[in-house]
Write a protein that holds these residues in place. Sequence first.
Motif, mmCIF file in Angstrom:
data_model
loop_
_atom_site.group_PDB
_atom_site.id
_atom_site.type_symbol
_atom_site.label_atom_id
_atom_site.label_comp_id
_atom_site.label_asym_id
_atom_site.label_seq_id
_atom_site.Cartn_x
_atom_site.Cartn_y
_atom_site.Cartn_z
ATOM 1 N N GLY A 234 -8.632 0.296 10.894
ATOM 2 C CA GLY A 234 -9.049 1.645 10.544
ATOM 3 C C GLY A 234 -8.145 2.467 9.675
ATOM 4 N N CYS A 235 -7.138 1.881 9.025
ATOM 5 C CA CYS A 235 -6.333 2.635 8.060
ATOM 6 C C CYS A 235 -7.139 2.867 6.776
ATOM 7 C CB CYS A 235 -5.058 1.871 7.712
ATOM 8 S SG CYS A 235 -3.708 2.170 8.857
ATOM 9 N N ILE A 236 -6.679 3.816 5.982
ATOM 10 C CA ILE A 236 -7.309 4.091 4.688
ATOM 11 C C ILE A 236 -6.613 3.264 3.619
ATOM 12 C CG2 ILE A 236 -7.893 5.865 2.994
ATOM 13 C CD1 ILE A 236 -9.321 6.104 5.722
ATOM 14 N N VAL A 237 -7.371 2.446 2.904
ATOM 15 C CA VAL A 237 -6.783 1.593 1.870
ATOM 16 C C VAL A 237 -6.327 2.444 0.689
ATOM 17 C CG1 VAL A 237 -8.139 -0.410 2.557
ATOM 18 C CG2 VAL A 237 -9.021 1.130 0.777
ATOM 19 N N GLN A 238 -5.427 1.883 -0.107
ATOM 20 C CA GLN A 238 -4.896 2.549 -1.290
ATOM 21 C C GLN A 238 -5.147 1.666 -2.513
ATOM 22 O OE1 GLN A 238 -3.453 5.703 -0.991
ATOM 23 N NE2 GLN A 238 -4.178 5.484 1.123
ATOM 24 N N GLY B 127 0.788 -1.229 0.000
ATOM 25 C CA GLY B 127 0.000 0.000 0.000
ATOM 26 C C GLY B 127 0.814 1.269 0.000
ATOM 27 N N GLN B 128 2.175 1.148 -0.113
ATOM 28 C CA GLN B 128 3.027 2.331 -0.017
ATOM 29 C C GLN B 128 3.989 2.451 -1.203
ATOM 30 O OE1 GLN B 128 4.779 3.019 3.915
ATOM 31 N NE2 GLN B 128 3.344 1.555 4.812
ATOM 32 N N GLY B 129 3.671 1.816 -2.313
ATOM 33 C CA GLY B 129 4.560 1.845 -3.462
ATOM 34 C C GLY B 129 4.809 3.235 -4.019
ATOM 35 N N SER C 58 -3.673 -5.854 4.734
ATOM 36 C CA SER C 58 -4.924 -6.427 4.241
ATOM 37 C C SER C 58 -5.170 -5.961 2.813
ATOM 38 C CB SER C 58 -6.098 -5.995 5.123
ATOM 39 O OG SER C 58 -5.953 -6.481 6.436
ATOM 40 N N ARG C 59 -5.753 -6.834 2.005
ATOM 41 C CA ARG C 59 -6.013 -6.503 0.599
ATOM 42 C C ARG C 59 -7.422 -6.934 0.230
ATOM 43 N NH1 ARG C 59 -3.185 -9.435 -2.745
ATOM 44 N NH2 ARG C 59 -3.202 -7.919 -4.431
ATOM 45 N N PHE C 60 -8.027 -6.149 -0.662
ATOM 46 C CA PHE C 60 -9.416 -6.371 -1.060
ATOM 47 C C PHE C 60 -9.517 -6.264 -2.574
ATOM 48 C CE2 PHE C 60 -8.957 -4.319 3.001
ATOM 49 C CZ PHE C 60 -9.805 -5.010 3.855
ATOM 50 N N THR C 61 -10.351 -7.098 -3.184
ATOM 51 C CA THR C 61 -10.568 -7.010 -4.626
ATOM 52 C C THR C 61 -11.244 -5.696 -4.977
ATOM 53 O OG1 THR C 61 -12.781 -7.983 -4.607
ATOM 54 C CG2 THR C 61 -10.907 -9.514 -4.681
ATOM 55 N N ASN D 37 -3.210 -0.388 -8.831
ATOM 56 C CA ASN D 37 -3.688 -0.494 -10.204
ATOM 57 C C ASN D 37 -3.115 -1.698 -10.937
ATOM 58 O OD1 ASN D 37 -5.333 0.754 -12.323
ATOM 59 N ND2 ASN D 37 -3.392 0.994 -13.396
ATOM 60 N N ASP D 38 -2.013 -2.240 -10.450
ATOM 61 C CA ASP D 38 -1.393 -3.397 -11.090
ATOM 62 C C ASP D 38 -2.228 -4.651 -10.871
ATOM 63 O OD1 ASP D 38 0.693 -4.964 -12.346
ATOM 64 O OD2 ASP D 38 1.256 -5.600 -10.330
ATOM 65 N N GLU D 39 -2.565 -4.950 -9.618
ATOM 66 C CA GLU D 39 -3.331 -6.150 -9.309
ATOM 67 C C GLU D 39 -4.819 -5.882 -9.148
ATOM 68 O OE1 GLU D 39 -2.142 -8.968 -9.620
ATOM 69 O OE2 GLU D 39 0.007 -8.973 -9.143
ATOM 70 N N LYS D 40 -5.224 -4.611 -9.338
ATOM 71 C CA LYS D 40 -6.630 -4.213 -9.258
ATOM 72 C C LYS D 40 -7.222 -4.546 -7.890
ATOM 73 C CE LYS D 40 -6.323 -3.014 -13.575
ATOM 74 N NZ LYS D 40 -6.108 -1.597 -13.943
ATOM 75 N N THR D 41 -6.501 -4.129 -6.849
ATOM 76 C CA THR D 41 -6.951 -4.359 -5.485
ATOM 77 C C THR D 41 -6.832 -3.076 -4.674
ATOM 78 O OG1 THR D 41 -4.720 -5.094 -4.836
ATOM 79 C CG2 THR D 41 -6.311 -6.809 -5.457
ATOM 80 N N PHE D 42 -7.562 -3.039 -3.571
ATOM 81 C CA PHE D 42 -7.391 -1.992 -2.566
ATOM 82 C C PHE D 42 -6.545 -2.575 -1.437
ATOM 83 C CE2 PHE D 42 -11.385 -0.697 -4.634
ATOM 84 C CZ PHE D 42 -11.095 0.634 -4.918
ATOM 85 N N ASP D 43 -5.385 -1.949 -1.157
ATOM 86 C CA ASP D 43 -4.403 -2.491 -0.212
ATOM 87 C C ASP D 43 -4.280 -1.583 1.000
ATOM 88 O OD1 ASP D 43 -4.037 -4.240 -2.299
ATOM 89 O OD2 ASP D 43 -2.004 -3.570 -2.783
ATOM 90 N N CYS D 44 -4.227 -2.198 2.182
ATOM 91 C CA CYS D 44 -4.068 -1.424 3.412
ATOM 92 C C CYS D 44 -2.588 -1.189 3.695
ATOM 93 C CB CYS D 44 -4.710 -2.159 4.586
ATOM 94 S SG CYS D 44 -4.450 -1.303 6.160
#
Length: 522
Positions: free
Chosen positions: A480-484, A312-314, A499-502, A487-494
């Motif tokens: 409670g962090c804000i996900v980011q 989430g910090q790339g 934690s990662r979400f589709t 765009n590469d794997e098309k996920t929202f990453d904490c």
Amino acid sequence: MDNFTSASISSGANVPFWLDSMPILSFQKPSEPLTTDVLIIGGGIAGLTTAYLLLKAGRKVTVVEDGFIGSGESGRTTAHLTCALDDRYYYLENVFGKEVAALAAESHASAIDEIERIITAEHIECSFKRVEGYLFLHPSDKDETLDREFAATQRAGLATSLLEEIPSVAGGAGKRCIAFHKQAQFHVMQYLSGLAHAIVMQGGSIFTEARAEKITKEGATVNGVEFSARHIVVATNTPINDIVTMHTKQHAYRTYVIGGKIKKGTLPHALWWDTGDVDSKWASQPYHYARIEAYDSDHDLLIVGGEDHKTGQGDDENSPEPVRYARLEAWAREFFPMLEDLSYHWSGQVMEPVDSLGFMGKNPGDDNIYIITGDSGNGMTHATLGAIVIRDLITGAENKWEHLYNPSRITLTTARDFLKEAGNMAAQYMDWLASPDLQNTADLEPGRGGILSYGLRKIAVYRDYDNRLSAFSAVCPHLGCIVQWNNDEKTFDCPCHGSRFTHDGIVVNGPAKTNLKKIRLG
């Protein structure tokens, strides 16, 4: 069965070579309550190896996997089998002492032996090979690193040699390296297929598309039905049964992989690594690693990984995913100029423990719940070690590595790295105050996601290729962090705990246990 074709059956949009070259490995879905001796949550190498070893020890075992076999991080590895750890042996000596460093070396070497033993016993066809491994200097590193590491590996009892050139790489003449003898490689999905077959043949049960929730000492709820067990093993890369404890001891990193064809026979089967970027902002000091795998009748596949960053910090380094893949390709072509066009690219997630040793054993505070996590870039051997340790804990057998990898341990000598990682994690909560990625949803192109502000709320939005818009709370349900948006794997990453979400808001990597909350815009 059809081949893997989409992110719905893997933890990212990019399909790795291992998954692309194998049929989907699926089993029945759970439909009624079940009672078992050992419930194993996770159908990757950690979960399946644990199941196999416990079955051999006479236990009744059930495996549940929320996707398909290997659809998590096991299918996104580069499948090195090595006792050359990504944290140097001289570092382990400084932190833990020479005896512990020697035990760590012995344990990973034994894990390779165990994998080879299972392959032989079960007649698994998975391209297993014993190979040489070569560790050489990153341009930012000093020559003394190799001398210190070679001496430490010798004290640890490893079979190593100090060479005056790097075998088989361009420009390797006159550049020293450490050769690690009797390392190995395999096709990880073929191995998992063989393990799964052996488990079923020996009376074990495997369920896929079987999501475990409400994990307690009595068992778990799986797809809404109760699975009861005397012992519960959480083998999900990062624990999903723990809210805080383990996530102060380890941190999630993304790692990137490319695969490209080379003429068959151009390179020997071997493993190569550099020592890592000592100037990196990341505590893990990212390194590059390479190997080859059989591809077709004319070509082998050169597989190269690296360019890691905190999940989430790339963008913190102004290096979006395409830049990282380009750097990997440049590194690969420097050392392996015979590389032809790239055929694959993907990323994976590794857990980096702050003291460099993984965690396997009883979950802190629990007597019958066990975890395997903290792979630190050595996931294949680490997972196998975890299976051995947990088998012995459950069966009451003595294990000389149990204390070494105890999840409850506290290592005060790594306080500096702990504080650095903890400070980084705490800083991510400032994303609540940061400017959003998007000003409005009209800026969002099809196939992309982003974060926007709506009053005091942070909203994760995604526009699909049919121009339909989905919206979710951007607040990670873990802490409670804000996900980011990735765009590469098309996920929202904490960026806090990995934690990662589709793009549909479905959790694919813990420690979050629940999906992102859907929001209706307008």
